[in-house]
Design a protein around this motif. Sequence first.
Motif, mmCIF file in Angstrom:
data_model
loop_
_atom_site.group_PDB
_atom_site.id
_atom_site.type_symbol
_atom_site.label_atom_id
_atom_site.label_comp_id
_atom_site.label_asym_id
_atom_site.label_seq_id
_atom_site.Cartn_x
_atom_site.Cartn_y
_atom_site.Cartn_z
ATOM 1 N N MET A 46 6.577 -5.217 3.745
ATOM 2 C CA MET A 46 5.472 -5.504 2.839
ATOM 3 C C MET A 46 5.396 -4.338 1.863
ATOM 4 N N VAL A 47 5.391 -4.621 0.553
ATOM 5 C CA VAL A 47 5.456 -3.550 -0.435
ATOM 6 C C VAL A 47 4.417 -3.767 -1.533
ATOM 7 N N CYS A 48 3.633 -2.731 -1.803
ATOM 8 C CA CYS A 48 2.705 -2.755 -2.937
ATOM 9 C C CYS A 48 2.878 -1.469 -3.720
ATOM 10 N N SER A 49 1.988 -1.215 -4.657
ATOM 11 C CA SER A 49 2.157 -0.041 -5.524
ATOM 12 C C SER A 49 1.799 1.241 -4.780
ATOM 13 N N SER A 50 0.550 1.675 -4.847
ATOM 14 C CA SER A 50 0.283 2.996 -4.297
ATOM 15 C C SER A 50 -1.011 3.127 -3.502
ATOM 16 N N ASN A 51 -1.805 2.074 -3.365
ATOM 17 C CA ASN A 51 -3.099 2.313 -2.727
ATOM 18 C C ASN A 51 -3.177 1.896 -1.267
#
Length: 193
Positions: free
Chosen positions: A7-12
């Motif tokens: 699972m990958v998102c930006s930075s938060n």
Amino acid sequence: MKLRYAMVCSSNQNRSMEAHSLLKKEGFDVASYGTGQHVKLPGPSLREPNVYDFGTPYKHMLEDLRRKDPELYRRNGILPMLKRNIGVKTAPQRWQENAADGIFDVVLTFEEKVFDMVLEDIHNRSHVYYKSVLIVNLEVKDNHEEAAIGGRLALLLCQEIESTENWEEYVDEIIVNFERIHHRKLLYNISFY
């Protein structure tokens, strides 16, 4: 079939960790990552985010924010989010620095720019395994309510992929059915390690 998921998102650390938490509870082999330069959590204003290096333990972030303004960070949902994250893993990891250690069958992103970054990263690797990887973007707004909805949708999509004998053969059908049922448009690509 037992697949590996990322699972990958930006930075938060909200959307990817919500999905990671739900998949982990259901027994999936799952990891989560961010793609930004740092972990950025909301601060007292938009111009004053709380910035941490990847690898900083969630416990440290929680203690730091409790020291700064416990009422603000409880009210905006950051303290509960960090408590959830502590139950999932020790610290956030950056995709570009850590994901090369593992080979995933499915990588799920939650915003198009992250989808593009992951796709570019995988394309730039030396392809020594000739193993396919499905990269899917499920667009999810970056707030706690949408992260909860997105996490449940990610779980449903992964359950569908997991239950298919040969996802590579049926990926188009899986995606079309998901979009029809859940009224969400998905971007997807099959790449190779």
